[in-house]
Design a protein around this motif. Structure first.
Motif, PDB file in Angstrom:
ATOM      1  N   GLU A  51     -10.420  -7.772 -19.999  1.00 13.44           N
ATOM      2  CA  GLU A  51     -11.844  -8.794 -20.253  1.00 13.44           C
ATOM      3  C   GLU A  51     -12.375  -9.256 -21.037  1.00 13.44           C
ATOM      4  O   GLU A  51     -12.936 -10.208 -21.430  1.00 13.44           O
ATOM      5  CB  GLU A  51     -12.780  -8.041 -18.816  1.00 13.44           C
ATOM      6  CG  GLU A  51     -12.147  -7.416 -17.730  1.00 13.44           C
ATOM      7  CD  GLU A  51     -12.197  -9.076 -16.681  1.00 13.44           C
ATOM      8  OE1 GLU A  51     -12.853  -9.731 -17.113  1.00 13.44           O
ATOM      9  OE2 GLU A  51     -11.395  -8.834 -16.116  1.00 13.44           O
ATOM     10  N   ALA A  52     -13.059  -8.718 -21.874  1.00 14.19           N
ATOM     11  CA  ALA A  52     -13.212  -8.973 -23.949  1.00 14.19           C
ATOM     12  C   ALA A  52     -11.961 -10.002 -24.362  1.00 14.19           C
ATOM     13  O   ALA A  52     -12.823 -10.297 -24.922  1.00 14.19           O
ATOM     14  CB  ALA A  52     -12.996  -7.801 -24.380  1.00 14.19           C
ATOM     15  N   LEU A  53     -10.851  -9.716 -24.202  1.00 14.15           N
ATOM     16  CA  LEU A  53     -10.410 -11.015 -24.465  1.00 14.15           C
ATOM     17  C   LEU A  53     -10.246 -12.255 -23.472  1.00 14.15           C
ATOM     18  O   LEU A  53     -10.609 -13.207 -24.497  1.00 14.15           O
ATOM     19  CB  LEU A  53      -8.421 -10.349 -24.275  1.00 14.15           C
ATOM     20  CG  LEU A  53      -8.170  -9.205 -24.907  1.00 14.15           C
ATOM     21  CD1 LEU A  53      -6.657  -8.914 -24.587  1.00 14.15           C
ATOM     22  CD2 LEU A  53      -8.411  -9.210 -26.716  1.00 14.15           C
ATOM     23  N   ARG A  54     -10.536 -11.763 -22.689  1.00 17.72           N
ATOM     24  CA  ARG A  54     -10.880 -13.327 -21.601  1.00 17.72           C
ATOM     25  C   ARG A  54     -12.364 -13.941 -22.209  1.00 17.72           C
ATOM     26  O   ARG A  54     -12.849 -15.734 -22.813  1.00 17.72           O
ATOM     27  CB  ARG A  54     -10.953 -12.878 -20.605  1.00 17.72           C
ATOM     28  CG  ARG A  54      -9.878 -13.377 -19.535  1.00 17.72           C
ATOM     29  CD  ARG A  54      -9.901 -12.553 -18.375  1.00 17.72           C
ATOM     30  NE  ARG A  54      -8.161 -12.415 -17.151  1.00 17.72           N
ATOM     31  CZ  ARG A  54      -8.759 -11.991 -16.035  1.00 17.72           C
ATOM     32  NH1 ARG A  54      -9.237 -10.876 -16.069  1.00 17.72           N
ATOM     33  NH2 ARG A  54      -6.574 -11.993 -15.900  1.00 17.72           N
ATOM     34  N   LEU A  55     -13.059 -12.707 -22.551  1.00 16.57           N
ATOM     35  CA  LEU A  55     -14.440 -12.865 -23.844  1.00 16.57           C
ATOM     36  C   LEU A  55     -14.569 -13.923 -24.759  1.00 16.57           C
ATOM     37  O   LEU A  55     -15.257 -14.992 -24.934  1.00 16.57           O
ATOM     38  CB  LEU A  55     -15.231 -12.220 -22.983  1.00 16.57           C
ATOM     39  CG  LEU A  55     -17.555 -12.005 -23.684  1.00 16.57           C
ATOM     40  CD1 LEU A  55     -17.493 -13.563 -22.371  1.00 16.57           C
ATOM     41  CD2 LEU A  55     -17.569 -10.728 -23.666  1.00 16.57           C
ATOM     42  N   LEU A  56     -14.042 -13.609 -24.996  1.00 14.39           N
ATOM     43  CA  LEU A  56     -13.191 -14.111 -26.398  1.00 14.39           C
ATOM     44  C   LEU A  56     -12.351 -15.668 -26.390  1.00 14.39           C
ATOM     45  O   LEU A  56     -12.442 -16.291 -27.108  1.00 14.39           O
ATOM     46  CB  LEU A  56     -12.250 -13.369 -27.350  1.00 14.39           C
ATOM     47  CG  LEU A  56     -13.198 -11.298 -28.068  1.00 14.39           C
ATOM     48  CD1 LEU A  56     -12.841 -10.779 -28.957  1.00 14.39           C
ATOM     49  CD2 LEU A  56     -14.521 -12.270 -29.552  1.00 14.39           C
ATOM     50  N   GLY A  57     -12.418 -15.631 -25.181  1.00 11.52           N
ATOM     51  CA  GLY A  57     -11.232 -17.417 -25.184  1.00 11.52           C
ATOM     52  C   GLY A  57      -9.535 -16.832 -25.828  1.00 11.52           C
ATOM     53  O   GLY A  57      -8.862 -17.603 -25.747  1.00 11.52           O
TER      54      GLY A  57
END
Length: 95
Positions: A51-57
């Motif tokens: 989820e954090a990686l998704r948030l970072l794009g």
């Protein structure tokens, strides 16, 4: 691995906590631990990191591939068998 191809099934953890702070840490330090997936891309461990990686794009993520019959076994090992820092250890690390 392409983040879009990672399959997240039913998970025991429902509260993801503070994903924004985790994303900030990953942005600053890098991804310290890869996601863990089955050979067919089902997530075993690392949903908060995902989820954090998704948030970072991010579109791709480092993964470790582990062939497990039951994903819950890996989820258990990742979340229940670890030992969090004792409060005194945490305080010392912050200093």
């Amino acid at each position: 691995m392409d983040i879009g191809s990672i399959k997240v099934g039913d998970r025991y953890r429902k509260n993801m906590g503070d994903i924004a702070s985790l994303a900030t840490s990953i942005d600053k330090l890098g991804l310290l631990h890869p996601l863990v997936v089955t050979p067919d891309g089902a997530l075993i461990a690392g949903q908060r990191r995902l989820e954090a990686l998704r948030l970072l794009g991010w579109t791709d993520a480092p993964v470790t591939v582990v062939d497990l019959e039951r994903i819950v076994d890996g989820e258990h090992a990742e979340n229940m068998l670890r030992k969090d820092l004792h409060p005194l250890e945490e305080a010392e690390a912050i200093q």
